[in-house]
Design a protein around this motif. Structure first.
Motif, PDB file in Angstrom:
ATOM      1  N   TYR A  55      10.398   8.821   0.929  1.00 42.71           N
ATOM      2  CA  TYR A  55      11.229   8.370  -0.183  1.00 42.71           C
ATOM      3  C   TYR A  55      11.774   9.550  -0.954  1.00 42.71           C
ATOM      4  CZ  TYR A  55       6.881   7.812  -3.081  1.00 42.71           C
ATOM      5  OH  TYR A  55       5.701   7.963  -3.750  1.00 42.71           O
ATOM      6  N   ILE A  56      12.963   9.320  -1.495  1.00 42.17           N
ATOM      7  CA  ILE A  56      13.730  10.400  -2.104  1.00 42.17           C
ATOM      8  C   ILE A  56      13.663  10.222  -3.630  1.00 42.17           C
ATOM      9  CG2 ILE A  56      15.172  10.734  -0.067  1.00 42.17           C
ATOM     10  CD1 ILE A  56      17.319   9.051  -1.288  1.00 42.17           C
ATOM     11  N   PRO A  57      14.094  11.199  -4.407  1.00 38.67           N
ATOM     12  CA  PRO A  57      13.955  11.082  -5.867  1.00 38.67           C
ATOM     13  C   PRO A  57      14.444   9.738  -6.404  1.00 38.67           C
ATOM     14  CG  PRO A  57      14.640  13.293  -5.307  1.00 38.67           C
ATOM     15  CD  PRO A  57      14.666  12.500  -4.013  1.00 38.67           C
ATOM     16  N   TYR A 104      13.017   4.583  -3.657  1.00 30.47           N
ATOM     17  CA  TYR A 104      14.075   4.378  -2.672  1.00 30.47           C
ATOM     18  C   TYR A 104      13.599   5.004  -1.364  1.00 30.47           C
ATOM     19  CZ  TYR A 104      18.858   3.922  -0.922  1.00 30.47           C
ATOM     20  OH  TYR A 104      19.968   3.571  -0.207  1.00 30.47           O
ATOM     21  N   GLY A 105      13.109   4.132  -0.471  1.00 28.07           N
ATOM     22  CA  GLY A 105      12.520   4.609   0.789  1.00 28.07           C
ATOM     23  C   GLY A 105      13.518   4.544   1.935  1.00 28.07           C
ATOM     24  N   ILE A 106      13.583   5.592   2.719  1.00 27.30           N
ATOM     25  CA  ILE A 106      14.486   5.587   3.872  1.00 27.30           C
ATOM     26  C   ILE A 106      13.705   5.862   5.152  1.00 27.30           C
ATOM     27  CG2 ILE A 106      16.525   6.271   2.542  1.00 27.30           C
ATOM     28  CD1 ILE A 106      16.185   9.129   3.495  1.00 27.30           C
ATOM     29  N   LEU A 107      14.247   5.368   6.258  1.00 25.00           N
ATOM     30  CA  LEU A 107      13.619   5.621   7.563  1.00 25.00           C
ATOM     31  C   LEU A 107      14.550   6.510   8.371  1.00 25.00           C
ATOM     32  CD1 LEU A 107      12.237   2.181   8.825  1.00 25.00           C
ATOM     33  CD2 LEU A 107      10.953   4.097   7.895  1.00 25.00           C
ATOM     34  N   LEU A 108      13.959   7.478   9.014  1.00 27.01           N
ATOM     35  CA  LEU A 108      14.761   8.426   9.772  1.00 27.01           C
ATOM     36  C   LEU A 108      14.648   8.143  11.263  1.00 27.01           C
ATOM     37  CD1 LEU A 108      16.325  11.064   9.015  1.00 27.01           C
ATOM     38  CD2 LEU A 108      14.345  12.293   9.881  1.00 27.01           C
ATOM     39  N   ASP A 109      15.805   8.097  11.931  1.00 29.80           N
ATOM     40  CA  ASP A 109      15.803   8.044  13.388  1.00 29.80           C
ATOM     41  C   ASP A 109      16.057   9.486  13.846  1.00 29.80           C
ATOM     42  OD1 ASP A 109      16.668   7.972  16.054  1.00 29.80           O
ATOM     43  OD2 ASP A 109      17.375   5.897  15.843  1.00 29.80           O
ATOM     44  N   GLU A 110      14.973  10.119  14.285  1.00 35.57           N
ATOM     45  CA  GLU A 110      15.009  11.555  14.575  1.00 35.57           C
ATOM     46  C   GLU A 110      16.097  11.917  15.587  1.00 35.57           C
ATOM     47  OE1 GLU A 110      11.097  13.089  15.300  1.00 35.57           O
ATOM     48  OE2 GLU A 110      11.879  14.815  16.399  1.00 35.57           O
ATOM     49  N   GLU A 111      16.164  11.073  16.613  1.00 35.12           N
ATOM     50  CA  GLU A 111      17.147  11.276  17.691  1.00 35.12           C
ATOM     51  C   GLU A 111      18.574  11.305  17.130  1.00 35.12           C
ATOM     52  OE1 GLU A 111      17.655  11.340  21.866  1.00 35.12           O
ATOM     53  OE2 GLU A 111      16.007  11.963  20.607  1.00 35.12           O
ATOM     54  N   LYS A 112      18.889  10.256  16.322  1.00 34.06           N
ATOM     55  CA  LYS A 112      20.272  10.138  15.825  1.00 34.06           C
ATOM     56  C   LYS A 112      20.588  11.142  14.730  1.00 34.06           C
ATOM     57  CE  LYS A 112      21.140   5.299  16.836  1.00 34.06           C
ATOM     58  NZ  LYS A 112      20.682   4.021  16.297  1.00 34.06           N
ATOM     59  N   LYS A 123      15.676  23.200  -0.853  1.00 31.66           N
ATOM     60  CA  LYS A 123      16.831  23.062  -1.762  1.00 31.66           C
ATOM     61  C   LYS A 123      16.387  22.538  -3.137  1.00 31.66           C
ATOM     62  CE  LYS A 123      19.984  21.818   2.034  1.00 31.66           C
ATOM     63  NZ  LYS A 123      21.127  22.725   1.960  1.00 31.66           N
ATOM     64  N   GLY A 124      15.074  22.483  -3.352  1.00 29.38           N
ATOM     65  CA  GLY A 124      14.556  22.047  -4.655  1.00 29.38           C
ATOM     66  C   GLY A 124      14.436  20.540  -4.784  1.00 29.38           C
ATOM     67  N   ILE A 125      14.580  19.813  -3.663  1.00 30.26           N
ATOM     68  CA  ILE A 125      14.534  18.342  -3.734  1.00 30.26           C
ATOM     69  C   ILE A 125      13.182  17.849  -3.236  1.00 30.26           C
ATOM     70  CG2 ILE A 125      15.573  16.201  -2.871  1.00 30.26           C
ATOM     71  CD1 ILE A 125      18.216  17.881  -2.624  1.00 30.26           C
ATOM     72  N   GLU A 126      12.472  17.197  -4.141  1.00 32.96           N
ATOM     73  CA  GLU A 126      11.141  16.712  -3.787  1.00 32.96           C
ATOM     74  C   GLU A 126      11.255  15.346  -3.108  1.00 32.96           C
ATOM     75  OE1 GLU A 126       6.875  16.027  -6.059  1.00 32.96           O
ATOM     76  OE2 GLU A 126       8.708  16.075  -7.230  1.00 32.96           O
ATOM     77  N   THR A 127      10.453  15.114  -2.084  1.00 37.49           N
ATOM     78  CA  THR A 127      10.396  13.798  -1.425  1.00 37.49           C
ATOM     79  C   THR A 127       8.919  13.485  -1.196  1.00 37.49           C
ATOM     80  OG1 THR A 127      10.424  14.795   0.767  1.00 37.49           O
ATOM     81  CG2 THR A 127      12.563  14.172  -0.165  1.00 37.49           C
ATOM     82  N   ARG A 128       8.633  12.277  -0.774  1.00 37.96           N
ATOM     83  CA  ARG A 128       7.253  11.908  -0.441  1.00 37.96           C
ATOM     84  C   ARG A 128       7.227  11.225   0.907  1.00 37.96           C
ATOM     85  NH1 ARG A 128       4.635  11.646  -5.546  1.00 37.96           N
ATOM     86  NH2 ARG A 128       4.861  13.843  -6.024  1.00 37.96           N
ATOM     87  N   ASP A 129       6.133  11.432   1.623  1.00 40.37           N
ATOM     88  CA  ASP A 129       5.867  10.649   2.822  1.00 40.37           C
ATOM     89  C   ASP A 129       5.610   9.205   2.439  1.00 40.37           C
ATOM     90  OD1 ASP A 129       6.027  12.239   5.036  1.00 40.37           O
ATOM     91  OD2 ASP A 129       3.922  12.827   5.032  1.00 40.37           O
ATOM     92  N   PHE A 130       5.794   8.319   3.385  1.00 37.95           N
ATOM     93  CA  PHE A 130       5.339   6.939   3.185  1.00 37.95           C
ATOM     94  C   PHE A 130       3.804   6.932   3.214  1.00 37.95           C
ATOM     95  CE2 PHE A 130       8.976   3.834   4.520  1.00 37.95           C
ATOM     96  CZ  PHE A 130       9.772   4.357   3.517  1.00 37.95           C
ATOM     97  N   PHE A 131       3.218   5.780   2.897  1.00 40.73           N
ATOM     98  CA  PHE A 131       1.749   5.671   2.936  1.00 40.73           C
ATOM     99  C   PHE A 131       1.260   5.819   4.377  1.00 40.73           C
ATOM    100  CE2 PHE A 131       2.967   2.639  -0.589  1.00 40.73           C
ATOM    101  CZ  PHE A 131       2.678   3.539  -1.610  1.00 40.73           C
ATOM    102  N   TYR A 132       0.025   6.259   4.519  1.00 42.63           N
ATOM    103  CA  TYR A 132      -0.541   6.465   5.855  1.00 42.63           C
ATOM    104  C   TYR A 132      -1.329   5.233   6.310  1.00 42.63           C
ATOM    105  CZ  TYR A 132       0.773  11.181   4.578  1.00 42.63           C
ATOM    106  OH  TYR A 132       1.492  12.264   4.159  1.00 42.63           O
ATOM    107  N   SER A 133      -1.286   5.011   7.611  1.00 45.22           N
ATOM    108  CA  SER A 133      -1.895   3.813   8.196  1.00 45.22           C
ATOM    109  C   SER A 133      -3.430   3.859   8.119  1.00 45.22           C
ATOM    110  CB  SER A 133      -1.421   3.729   9.645  1.00 45.22           C
ATOM    111  OG  SER A 133      -2.483   3.488  10.503  1.00 45.22           O
ATOM    112  N   PRO A 134      -4.097   2.686   8.139  1.00 47.26           N
ATOM    113  CA  PRO A 134      -5.573   2.659   8.106  1.00 47.26           C
ATOM    114  C   PRO A 134      -6.184   3.523   9.210  1.00 47.26           C
ATOM    115  CG  PRO A 134      -4.707   0.451   7.865  1.00 47.26           C
ATOM    116  CD  PRO A 134      -3.526   1.332   8.143  1.00 47.26           C
TER     117      PRO A 134
END
Ligand code: PLP
Length: 373
Positions: free
Chosen positions: A347-349, A285-293, A308-319
């Motif tokens: 992405y979140i758990p 479950y991938g989410i996009l963050l709008d930093e400003e908002k 808070k004990g919640i693991e997340t992952r970055d999206f894949f990195y660009s070439p």
């Protein structure tokens, strides 16, 4: 007590334990034994393809599929800029050149409008990847491949059970690859599978995965093959797991709808989008963050969640951020959408073991971090 919520925790069925124990009791623990073949047949039939060829992981499946399609030095292979590194590493293993195409911003899948600009006389294969469980635009991709006489190999590692216009992911290309890594919807711990309707390709794939013994005589090698075999124990685990796929897919869809409800009103969070004709399996479950908002950067959000004990992952990195790809890119190669989602995506758990209570905790933690202006 510290309440850790991992990004992925697998669930294994009771059936799997019975299958694996039977394999252990039989003494057949290598790739010999019946369960690899049984899984190949069950999996191919689930996808709606004639032949299944099991291997030791999804990367090996991509490598062998490319070799079976005859890809080698001098060839070019179209790959999405937004994908897991295994997609393009497999191309590099063959000596061919990966040619990257940016993604579409909504589904993060290869942008079909940009594929033809990248096709040359050397293009042999297009590899669409069904990112995070959402099918790529397969009708368009198959049309482009037809127009340019290139072949298609779907990287369906993340989309087991997913569908495009009612047809399963992994049933469009000439030969297609799946991963059964522990975080995948069907798992064998480590493992992978190719599926194809083409008998010649299936025979080639079987030879490449097993040292390329000649058809006439074992231990006479008439090509460069690899030891990419799956073990009978993995095969047994897969047989136990594939029996539960419908249950797993329902759970994934339920999880996505619960997150959708819990997160829908959080300012600055963009939730996954699904096209009307796609069955999304929400591998992650991938989410996009709008930093400003939202009032906070993605890195800061990840750090706060981790506290808070919640693991997340970055999206894949660009070439452009992959040192090993430097020599395959031109200075002016830009992947605007990929770079944007790389910056803002996480992405979140999302694992099958996740409980409602854990999902509620994840969503509440995200909401509590939103900074109202
Ligand atoms: C899109 C994609 N392709 C290939 C792979 C490689 O699979 P494996 O880890 O089984 O080698 C993965 C694994 O996560 C993946 O997500």
């Amino acid at each position: 007590m510290f309440n850790h919520i991992p990004v992925n925790e697998p669930v294994l069925s009771e059936d799997s334990k019975i299958f694996v124990n039977k394999a252990l009791d039989s003494g057949w623990i290598s790739s010999s034994g019946n369960y690899v073949k049984e899984l190949e047949e069950k999996f191919a039939s689930y996808i709606g393809m004639k032949y299944g060829i099991a291997v030791c992981n999804g990367t090996a499946a991509l490598h062998v599929a490319l070799l079976s399609l005859g890809v080698g030095p001098g060839d070019e292979v179209i790959v999405p800029a937004f994908t897991m590194g295994a997609t393009w590493l497999a191309v590099l293993y063959t000596g061919a050149k990966p040619v990257f195409v940016d993604c579409e911003p909504d589904t993060f899948n290869i942008d079909v409008k940009q594929i033809e600009n990248k096709i040359t006389k050397r293009t042999k294969v297009i590899i669409p990847v069904h990112i995070y469980g959402h099918a790529a635009e397969m009708s368009e991709i198959m049309k482009i491949a037809g127009r340019h006489k290139t072949m298609v190999l779907e990287d369906a590692a993340e989309a087991c059970g997913g569908e495009y216009k009612g047809k399963k992911c992994g049933s469009f290309g000439e030969i297609n690859a799946f991963s059964f890594y522990a975080n995948k919807i069907v798992t064998t711990g480590e493992g992978g599978m190719m599926v194809t309707n083409n008998e010649v390709l299936a025979t080639k794939a079987r030879m490449f995965r097993d040292l390329h013994h000649s058809a006439a005589k074992r231990f006479i090698h008439d090509g460069i093959g690899f030891n990419y075999r799956m073990t009978n124990l993995q095969g047994a685990l897969g047989c136990g797991e594939i029996a539960h796929i419908d249950e797993y897919l329902l759970k994934k869809q339920y999880m996505a709808s619960l997150y959708d409800i819990l997160l829908k009103d959080v300012p600055g969070i963009r939730l996954p989008k699904t096209k009307s004709y796609v069955k999304n399996v929400y591998w992650m479950y991938g989410i996009l963050l709008d930093e400003e908002k939202f009032g906070m950067s993605k890195n800061r959000l990840r750090e706060e969640l981790s506290n808070k004990g919640i693991e997340t992952r970055d999206f894949f990195y660009s070439p452009n951020n992959q040192p090993v790809l430097k020599k395959y890119l031109k200075n002016n190669d830009k992947f605007v959408n990929t770079e944007n989602i790389e910056r803002n995506g996480l992405y979140i758990p999302s694992g099958l073991a996740l409980t409602d209570k854990q999902m509620i905790s994840v969503a509440s933690a995200i909401k509590s971090l939103y900074v109202a202006k």
